[in-house]
Design a protein around this motif. Structure first.
Motif, PDB file in Angstrom:
ATOM      1  N   SER A   3     -20.112  -0.816  -3.067  1.00 29.33           N
ATOM      2  CA  SER A   3     -18.894  -1.226  -3.763  1.00 29.33           C
ATOM      3  C   SER A   3     -17.720  -0.517  -3.106  1.00 29.33           C
ATOM      4  CB  SER A   3     -18.967  -0.886  -5.254  1.00 29.33           C
ATOM      5  OG  SER A   3     -19.056   0.513  -5.432  1.00 29.33           O
ATOM      6  N   VAL A   4     -16.594  -1.206  -3.033  1.00 28.14           N
ATOM      7  CA  VAL A   4     -15.391  -0.649  -2.427  1.00 28.14           C
ATOM      8  C   VAL A   4     -14.264  -0.716  -3.449  1.00 28.14           C
ATOM      9  CG1 VAL A   4     -13.711  -0.838  -0.549  1.00 28.14           C
ATOM     10  CG2 VAL A   4     -16.118  -1.366  -0.117  1.00 28.14           C
ATOM     11  N   THR A   5     -13.633   0.433  -3.685  1.00 32.06           N
ATOM     12  CA  THR A   5     -12.538   0.533  -4.648  1.00 32.06           C
ATOM     13  C   THR A   5     -11.491   1.514  -4.123  1.00 32.06           C
ATOM     14  OG1 THR A   5     -13.539   2.384  -5.841  1.00 32.06           O
ATOM     15  CG2 THR A   5     -14.113   0.154  -6.610  1.00 32.06           C
ATOM     16  N   ARG A   6     -10.379   1.577  -4.824  1.00 30.78           N
ATOM     17  CA  ARG A   6      -9.416   2.635  -4.538  1.00 30.78           C
ATOM     18  C   ARG A   6     -10.084   3.968  -4.813  1.00 30.78           C
ATOM     19  NH1 ARG A   6      -3.372   1.909  -6.518  1.00 30.78           N
ATOM     20  NH2 ARG A   6      -3.629   4.098  -6.048  1.00 30.78           N
ATOM     21  N   LEU A   7      -9.651   4.989  -4.119  1.00 29.10           N
ATOM     22  CA  LEU A   7     -10.182   6.324  -4.377  1.00 29.10           C
ATOM     23  C   LEU A   7      -9.727   6.808  -5.743  1.00 29.10           C
ATOM     24  CD1 LEU A   7      -9.645   7.961  -0.887  1.00 29.10           C
ATOM     25  CD2 LEU A   7     -11.811   7.270  -1.914  1.00 29.10           C
ATOM     26  N   GLN A   8     -10.603   7.486  -6.450  1.00 28.90           N
ATOM     27  CA  GLN A   8     -10.317   8.025  -7.764  1.00 28.90           C
ATOM     28  C   GLN A   8     -10.053   9.526  -7.667  1.00 28.90           C
ATOM     29  OE1 GLN A   8     -10.097   5.680 -10.239  1.00 28.90           O
ATOM     30  NE2 GLN A   8     -10.512   4.333  -8.511  1.00 28.90           N
ATOM     31  N   SER A   9      -9.427  10.088  -8.667  1.00 31.82           N
ATOM     32  CA  SER A   9      -9.083  11.519  -8.654  1.00 31.82           C
ATOM     33  C   SER A   9     -10.286  12.403  -8.356  1.00 31.82           C
ATOM     34  CB  SER A   9      -8.475  11.933  -9.997  1.00 31.82           C
ATOM     35  OG  SER A   9      -7.274  11.262 -10.204  1.00 31.82           O
ATOM     36  N   ASP A  10     -11.421  12.082  -8.950  1.00 36.69           N
ATOM     37  CA  ASP A  10     -12.601  12.934  -8.756  1.00 36.69           C
ATOM     38  C   ASP A  10     -13.294  12.722  -7.405  1.00 36.69           C
ATOM     39  OD1 ASP A  10     -13.516  10.424  -9.511  1.00 36.69           O
ATOM     40  OD2 ASP A  10     -15.075  11.181 -10.834  1.00 36.69           O
ATOM     41  N   ASP A  36      -3.946  17.900   1.726  1.00 32.41           N
ATOM     42  CA  ASP A  36      -3.224  17.785   0.453  1.00 32.41           C
ATOM     43  C   ASP A  36      -2.159  16.705   0.543  1.00 32.41           C
ATOM     44  OD1 ASP A  36      -4.727  19.857  -0.619  1.00 32.41           O
ATOM     45  OD2 ASP A  36      -3.193  21.382  -0.238  1.00 32.41           O
ATOM     46  N   HIS A  37      -1.399  16.723   1.626  1.00 34.90           N
ATOM     47  CA  HIS A  37      -0.324  15.744   1.802  1.00 34.90           C
ATOM     48  C   HIS A  37      -0.894  14.319   1.866  1.00 34.90           C
ATOM     49  CE1 HIS A  37       3.443  13.986   3.106  1.00 34.90           C
ATOM     50  NE2 HIS A  37       2.771  13.399   4.090  1.00 34.90           N
ATOM     51  N   ALA A  38      -1.940  14.129   2.668  1.00 35.01           N
ATOM     52  CA  ALA A  38      -2.546  12.805   2.783  1.00 35.01           C
ATOM     53  C   ALA A  38      -3.061  12.319   1.427  1.00 35.01           C
ATOM     54  CB  ALA A  38      -3.682  12.823   3.803  1.00 35.01           C
ATOM     55  N   TRP A  39      -3.737  13.194   0.697  1.00 36.42           N
ATOM     56  CA  TRP A  39      -4.272  12.809  -0.609  1.00 36.42           C
ATOM     57  C   TRP A  39      -3.147  12.396  -1.561  1.00 36.42           C
ATOM     58  CZ3 TRP A  39      -8.704  11.263  -2.411  1.00 36.42           C
ATOM     59  CH2 TRP A  39      -8.899  11.193  -3.779  1.00 36.42           C
ATOM     60  N   GLN A  40      -2.062  13.147  -1.562  1.00 33.72           N
ATOM     61  CA  GLN A  40      -0.921  12.806  -2.421  1.00 33.72           C
ATOM     62  C   GLN A  40      -0.343  11.445  -2.046  1.00 33.72           C
ATOM     63  OE1 GLN A  40       1.683  16.175  -2.026  1.00 33.72           O
ATOM     64  NE2 GLN A  40       0.255  17.546  -3.065  1.00 33.72           N
ATOM     65  N   GLU A  41      -0.254  11.171  -0.758  1.00 36.27           N
ATOM     66  CA  GLU A  41       0.249   9.863  -0.313  1.00 36.27           C
ATOM     67  C   GLU A  41      -0.668   8.735  -0.785  1.00 36.27           C
ATOM     68  OE1 GLU A  41       2.972   8.759   1.268  1.00 36.27           O
ATOM     69  OE2 GLU A  41       3.872  10.730   1.531  1.00 36.27           O
ATOM     70  N   PHE A  42      -1.972   8.934  -0.670  1.00 35.02           N
ATOM     71  CA  PHE A  42      -2.906   7.902  -1.113  1.00 35.02           C
ATOM     72  C   PHE A  42      -2.797   7.676  -2.615  1.00 35.02           C
ATOM     73  CE2 PHE A  42      -5.697   9.550   2.518  1.00 35.02           C
ATOM     74  CZ  PHE A  42      -5.092   8.707   3.432  1.00 35.02           C
ATOM     75  N   ARG A  43      -2.638   8.742  -3.358  1.00 40.33           N
ATOM     76  CA  ARG A  43      -2.549   8.623  -4.819  1.00 40.33           C
ATOM     77  C   ARG A  43      -1.269   7.878  -5.218  1.00 40.33           C
ATOM     78  NH1 ARG A  43      -6.602   8.145  -7.118  1.00 40.33           N
ATOM     79  NH2 ARG A  43      -5.809   8.927  -9.073  1.00 40.33           N
ATOM     80  N   ARG A  44      -0.175   8.097  -4.484  1.00 36.83           N
ATOM     81  CA  ARG A  44       1.071   7.362  -4.758  1.00 36.83           C
ATOM     82  C   ARG A  44       0.907   5.879  -4.416  1.00 36.83           C
ATOM     83  NH1 ARG A  44       3.705  12.260  -3.618  1.00 36.83           N
ATOM     84  NH2 ARG A  44       3.736  12.004  -1.368  1.00 36.83           N
ATOM     85  N   GLY A  45       0.237   5.615  -3.322  1.00 39.72           N
ATOM     86  CA  GLY A  45      -0.022   4.234  -2.921  1.00 39.72           C
ATOM     87  C   GLY A  45       1.200   3.455  -2.489  1.00 39.72           C
ATOM     88  N   ALA A  46       2.242   4.133  -2.055  1.00 41.02           N
ATOM     89  CA  ALA A  46       3.458   3.441  -1.655  1.00 41.02           C
ATOM     90  C   ALA A  46       3.515   3.221  -0.136  1.00 41.02           C
ATOM     91  CB  ALA A  46       4.686   4.226  -2.113  1.00 41.02           C
ATOM     92  N   ARG A  47       3.231   4.255   0.633  1.00 52.62           N
ATOM     93  CA  ARG A  47       3.350   4.159   2.091  1.00 52.62           C
ATOM     94  C   ARG A  47       2.006   3.986   2.778  1.00 52.62           C
ATOM     95  NH1 ARG A  47       6.657   7.725   5.298  1.00 52.62           N
ATOM     96  NH2 ARG A  47       4.947   9.189   5.090  1.00 52.62           N
ATOM     97  N   VAL A  48       1.018   4.729   2.360  1.00 55.71           N
ATOM     98  CA  VAL A  48      -0.327   4.629   2.927  1.00 55.71           C
ATOM     99  C   VAL A  48      -1.321   4.449   1.793  1.00 55.71           C
ATOM    100  CG1 VAL A  48       0.133   5.870   5.080  1.00 55.71           C
ATOM    101  CG2 VAL A  48      -0.529   7.137   3.050  1.00 55.71           C
ATOM    102  N   HIS A  49      -2.436   3.834   2.121  1.00 52.64           N
ATOM    103  CA  HIS A  49      -3.399   3.447   1.103  1.00 52.64           C
ATOM    104  C   HIS A  49      -4.795   3.875   1.535  1.00 52.64           C
ATOM    105  CE1 HIS A  49      -0.137   0.967  -0.444  1.00 52.64           C
ATOM    106  NE2 HIS A  49       0.086   0.663   0.818  1.00 52.64           N
ATOM    107  N   ALA A  50      -5.683   4.009   0.573  1.00 48.96           N
ATOM    108  CA  ALA A  50      -7.051   4.424   0.883  1.00 48.96           C
ATOM    109  C   ALA A  50      -8.033   3.681  -0.016  1.00 48.96           C
ATOM    110  CB  ALA A  50      -7.207   5.929   0.681  1.00 48.96           C
ATOM    111  N   ILE A  62     -14.733   5.896   3.942  1.00 47.57           N
ATOM    112  CA  ILE A  62     -13.313   5.838   3.615  1.00 47.57           C
ATOM    113  C   ILE A  62     -12.579   4.967   4.623  1.00 47.57           C
ATOM    114  CG2 ILE A  62     -13.164   8.027   2.378  1.00 47.57           C
ATOM    115  CD1 ILE A  62     -12.178   9.327   5.024  1.00 47.57           C
ATOM    116  N   ALA A  63     -11.506   4.349   4.151  1.00 45.52           N
ATOM    117  CA  ALA A  63     -10.590   3.599   5.000  1.00 45.52           C
ATOM    118  C   ALA A  63      -9.172   3.951   4.577  1.00 45.52           C
ATOM    119  CB  ALA A  63     -10.823   2.098   4.854  1.00 45.52           C
ATOM    120  N   HIS A  64      -8.332   4.282   5.547  1.00 43.20           N
ATOM    121  CA  HIS A  64      -6.914   4.576   5.314  1.00 43.20           C
ATOM    122  C   HIS A  64      -6.102   3.544   6.088  1.00 43.20           C
ATOM    123  CE1 HIS A  64      -8.379   9.027   5.240  1.00 43.20           C
ATOM    124  NE2 HIS A  64      -8.639   8.420   4.093  1.00 43.20           N
ATOM    125  N   PHE A  65      -5.082   2.985   5.460  1.00 43.32           N
ATOM    126  CA  PHE A  65      -4.339   1.911   6.113  1.00 43.32           C
ATOM    127  C   PHE A  65      -2.909   1.862   5.602  1.00 43.32           C
ATOM    128  CE2 PHE A  65      -6.857   0.496   2.573  1.00 43.32           C
ATOM    129  CZ  PHE A  65      -5.994  -0.269   1.795  1.00 43.32           C
TER     130      PHE A  65
END
Length: 144
Positions: A3-10, A36-50, A62-65
């Motif tokens: 299964s593929v989903t957005r990354l969750q906090s845990d 830390d910076h990358a994780w924060q960006e992914f959690r925001r989901g505005a500029r980069v996504h995971a 994992i996939a980052h895009f």
């Protein structure tokens, strides 16, 4: 079952292990604050996504895009990082992540999805040759 989903906090600890593995593959090491910076960006989901791939419920890939403008088409999606845990390779995880990223990009109205890899990354290229077209471009970089 994959299964593929957005990354969750845990997912943070396992995501970081996977991303460390990705960076090690390319001979890079990063300080903790970069993760830390990358994780924060992914959690925001505005500029980069995971996205994260789970095999039987365990995060194994994992996939980052990101989306960027193009001068010759509508926006395009760049798959920047793709990594699968060693023990999960050959089970369709990377293919599932590529397909999920492709679906996301289509939903965003992107014209195409693309990525780069090293010429000698033969294992990954066997998959990439099955799921995408190699248009023969060579990448040049000016590093700062």
């Amino acid at each position: 079952m994959i299964s593929v989903t957005r990354l969750q906090s845990d997912d943070r600890p396992v995501w970081e292990q996977l991303f460390c593995g990705y960076n090690a593959f390319y001979g890079r090491t990063w300080p903790a604050e970069r993760y830390d910076h990358a994780w924060q960006e992914f959690r925001r989901g505005a500029r980069v996504h995971a996205l994260g791939a789970r095999l039987d419920g365990r995060l194994v890939g994992i996939a980052h895009f990101l989306v960027h403008a193009s001068t010759t088409s509508p926006d395009v999606c760049y798959l920047q990082d793709l990594f699968t845990a060693v023990d999960a390779r050959g089970k369709g995880v990377a293919r599932a992540l590529i397909r999920a990223t492709e679906a996301w990009a289509r939903q965003q109205g992107c014209d195409r999805l693309y990525w780069t890899t090293k010429q000698d990354n033969h294992t990954a290229r066997r998959l990439y040759d099955q799921v995408a077209e190699n248009r023969g471009f060579i990448q040049y970089v000016v590093a700062f």
